[in-house]
Design an enzyme around this catalytic site. Sequence first.
Site, mmCIF file in Angstrom:
data_model
loop_
_atom_site.group_PDB
_atom_site.id
_atom_site.type_symbol
_atom_site.label_atom_id
_atom_site.label_comp_id
_atom_site.label_asym_id
_atom_site.label_seq_id
_atom_site.Cartn_x
_atom_site.Cartn_y
_atom_site.Cartn_z
ATOM 1 N N TYR A 107 39.502 31.464 -3.480
ATOM 2 C CA TYR A 107 39.230 30.643 -2.300
ATOM 3 C C TYR A 107 37.829 30.945 -1.770
ATOM 4 O O TYR A 107 37.110 30.048 -1.345
ATOM 5 C CB TYR A 107 40.277 30.911 -1.211
ATOM 6 C CG TYR A 107 41.660 30.468 -1.612
ATOM 7 C CD1 TYR A 107 42.033 29.127 -1.546
ATOM 8 C CD2 TYR A 107 42.600 31.375 -2.075
ATOM 9 C CE1 TYR A 107 43.302 28.706 -1.923
ATOM 10 C CE2 TYR A 107 43.872 30.980 -2.452
ATOM 11 C CZ TYR A 107 44.213 29.643 -2.371
ATOM 12 O OH TYR A 107 45.470 29.231 -2.749
ATOM 13 N N GLU A 165 47.232 25.521 -19.187
ATOM 14 C CA GLU A 165 45.783 25.437 -19.334
ATOM 15 C C GLU A 165 45.174 26.643 -20.040
ATOM 16 O O GLU A 165 44.074 26.549 -20.576
ATOM 17 C CB GLU A 165 45.138 25.230 -17.959
ATOM 18 C CG GLU A 165 45.508 23.886 -17.366
ATOM 19 C CD GLU A 165 44.796 23.578 -16.068
ATOM 20 O OE1 GLU A 165 43.863 24.309 -15.690
ATOM 21 O OE2 GLU A 165 45.166 22.569 -15.432
#
Length: 174
Positions: A107, A165
Amino acid sequence: MTLYQKVIQTKAGDMLAIANETHLLMLHFINKPTIKDELQIVKQQLNTEILLTSNDILDNLELELNKYFNGKLNSFSTPIMFNFGTPFQQKVWRALCEIPYGETISYKQLAENIGQPTAFRAVANANGRNFLTILVPCHRVIAADGSIGGYSSGIERKELLLEIENNKNNTQCI
């Protein structure tokens, strides 16, 4: 404006997709705790009802999601539109789209990427208000200590998406 909807079955659970005639506007897992509130936002801001029928955008999205969940797609061509959210949230969502497939950032890194390095809490909040799950890859954002962090549709789903992924055996197509 006419809106269309489709429930799409995926390996991570059923998803609800909403589109107009040219763009995907919303994609969420059906059991996301805030999905009813977000549907209400769509209806109010666009001042329209949502038809219980699909269209070409949603049919293409279903094909792409099937490929994604089978490890055969790493980039979506379904056109998206940010109709909802503040300018700050939309800025965060655009930055999420820049995170490469198979990679994660924190973040704090995301806040730095948008030029607001101290806004990591606001970035986390905007991340959680993303209307386009998977296509705007909020699951690629993790805590600064490397832990998974939160995910509005459940940590198990976030782990599954990251696993898909990170599977180096996937046949990846653009």
